[in-house]
Design a protein around this motif. Structure first.
Motif, PDB file in Angstrom:
ATOM      1  N   GLY A  50     -24.486   8.083  -5.462  1.00  0.00           N
ATOM      2  CA  GLY A  50     -24.424   6.632  -5.395  1.00  0.00           C
ATOM      3  C   GLY A  50     -25.756   5.927  -5.552  1.00  0.00           C
TER       4      GLY A  50
ATOM      5  N   SER B 255     -26.068  -4.337  -3.492  1.00  0.00           N
ATOM      6  CA  SER B 255     -27.455  -4.214  -3.937  1.00  0.00           C
ATOM      7  C   SER B 255     -28.264  -5.461  -3.579  1.00  0.00           C
ATOM      8  CB  SER B 255     -27.505  -3.964  -5.445  1.00  0.00           C
ATOM      9  OG  SER B 255     -28.826  -3.823  -5.877  1.00  0.00           O
TER      10      SER B 255
ATOM     11  N   LEU C 281     -22.169   1.799 -16.732  1.00  0.00           N
ATOM     12  CA  LEU C 281     -21.279   2.225 -15.646  1.00  0.00           C
ATOM     13  C   LEU C 281     -19.812   1.961 -15.984  1.00  0.00           C
ATOM     14  CD1 LEU C 281     -23.194   1.121 -12.426  1.00  0.00           C
ATOM     15  CD2 LEU C 281     -23.080   3.396 -13.464  1.00  0.00           C
TER      16      LEU C 281
ATOM     17  N   LEU D 237     -20.770  -3.494  -6.203  1.00  0.00           N
ATOM     18  CA  LEU D 237     -22.073  -2.827  -6.278  1.00  0.00           C
ATOM     19  C   LEU D 237     -23.204  -3.849  -6.255  1.00  0.00           C
ATOM     20  CD1 LEU D 237     -23.883  -0.302  -6.762  1.00  0.00           C
ATOM     21  CD2 LEU D 237     -23.535  -0.713  -9.212  1.00  0.00           C
ATOM     22  N   ASN D 238     -23.079  -4.894  -7.068  1.00  0.00           N
ATOM     23  CA  ASN D 238     -24.125  -5.912  -7.112  1.00  0.00           C
ATOM     24  C   ASN D 238     -24.251  -6.664  -5.792  1.00  0.00           C
ATOM     25  OD1 ASN D 238     -25.607  -5.788  -9.549  1.00  0.00           O
ATOM     26  ND2 ASN D 238     -23.820  -6.521 -10.663  1.00  0.00           N
TER      27      ASN D 238
ATOM     28  N   GLU E  65     -15.444  -3.352  -9.160  1.00  0.00           N
ATOM     29  CA  GLU E  65     -16.344  -2.365  -8.553  1.00  0.00           C
ATOM     30  C   GLU E  65     -17.806  -2.688  -8.857  1.00  0.00           C
ATOM     31  OE1 GLU E  65     -13.165   1.356  -8.576  1.00  0.00           O
ATOM     32  OE2 GLU E  65     -14.559   1.122 -10.260  1.00  0.00           O
ATOM     33  N   ILE E  66     -18.074  -3.166 -10.065  1.00  0.00           N
ATOM     34  CA  ILE E  66     -19.440  -3.588 -10.423  1.00  0.00           C
ATOM     35  C   ILE E  66     -19.856  -4.781  -9.564  1.00  0.00           C
ATOM     36  CG2 ILE E  66     -20.884  -4.581 -12.257  1.00  0.00           C
ATOM     37  CD1 ILE E  66     -20.234  -1.605 -12.745  1.00  0.00           C
TER      38      ILE E  66
ATOM     39  N   ASN F 181     -18.861   6.255 -14.733  1.00  0.00           N
ATOM     40  CA  ASN F 181     -19.367   5.943 -13.396  1.00  0.00           C
ATOM     41  C   ASN F 181     -19.997   7.191 -12.789  1.00  0.00           C
ATOM     42  OD1 ASN F 181     -19.958   4.646 -11.053  1.00  0.00           O
ATOM     43  ND2 ASN F 181     -17.904   4.788 -10.219  1.00  0.00           N
TER      44      ASN F 181
ATOM     45  N   ALA G   4     -16.501   2.346 -14.230  1.00  0.00           N
ATOM     46  CA  ALA G   4     -16.306   1.427 -13.113  1.00  0.00           C
ATOM     47  C   ALA G   4     -15.613   0.158 -13.604  1.00  0.00           C
ATOM     48  CB  ALA G   4     -17.647   1.079 -12.470  1.00  0.00           C
TER      49      ALA G   4
ATOM     50  N   ASN H  36     -21.689   4.067  -9.191  1.00  0.00           N
ATOM     51  CA  ASN H  36     -21.302   3.161  -8.118  1.00  0.00           C
ATOM     52  C   ASN H  36     -20.865   4.001  -6.917  1.00  0.00           C
ATOM     53  OD1 ASN H  36     -20.357   1.056  -6.573  1.00  0.00           O
ATOM     54  ND2 ASN H  36     -19.186   0.115  -8.219  1.00  0.00           N
TER      55      ASN H  36
ATOM     56  N   THR I 275     -24.991  -2.024 -16.068  1.00  0.00           N
ATOM     57  CA  THR I 275     -23.611  -2.049 -15.581  1.00  0.00           C
ATOM     58  C   THR I 275     -22.619  -1.807 -16.719  1.00  0.00           C
ATOM     59  OG1 THR I 275     -23.490  -4.483 -15.660  1.00  0.00           O
ATOM     60  CG2 THR I 275     -24.114  -3.474 -13.551  1.00  0.00           C
TER      61      THR I 275
END
Length: 152
Positions: free
Chosen positions: A85, A36, A52, A32-33, A28-29, A56, A24, A68, A49
């Motif tokens: 995911g 989340s 990831l 994701l965060n 993209e991280i 990924n 990732a 992700n 992470t």
């Protein structure tokens, strides 16, 4: 150690002309965060992470490392396997109230691999009872166990 085990899995998958997902990106991280935080009031530990960023998501020999979510990716280039995911699967597991103490990172036929928020520990739980099997201080230790089991 886990990176060597991952290389072994990649080599084995190549024997069957299968590839693994790219890592990732930082963007993209971040997505994701953000998601989340909205869904679970939780930001993934940097140690996870960083994993990831190497790969990924992974599915191998009954073991799944969540990744992700695909709708959060900038591009599907380099995505060779279905991504289970992190957001999607945690929403499923959170339908059971007692599961909300964990962030689910992956699973196998007999285990769930989780991050326990209250203790900042990584754990292996029995699937389906949820009973604790083992605690790990680092994601590296958890991944080593997870990948070793997948290679057996």
């Amino acid at each position: 150690m886990w990176k060597r085990l991952l290389k072994d899995i990649i080599r084995e998958k190549k024997n069957y002309e299968e590839l693994v997902n790219r890592g990732a990106t930082d963007n993209e991280i971040a997505s994701l965060n953000e998601k989340s935080l909205t869904e679970f009031a939780f930001r993934f530990p940097v140690s996870f992470t960083d994993v990831l960023k190497e790969i990924n998501g992974l599915e191998f020999n009954g073991t799944i490392l969540y990744g992700n979510d695909e709708y959060l990716l900038d591009s599907d280039d380099g995505i060779e396997q279905r991504i289970y995911g992190l957001i999607e699967y945690n929403k499923i597991w959170y339908e059971v109230e007692t599961n909300k103490q964990f962030i689910f990172l992956g699973e196998s036929n007999i285990s769930w691999f989780v991050y326990e928020k209250s203790s900042n520990m990584f754990c292996e739980l029995d699937n389906p009872s949820g009973e604790l099997i083992e605690k790990f201080k680092t994601i590296e230790e958890l991944l080593e166990k997870m990948l070793k089991d997948a290679l057996e």
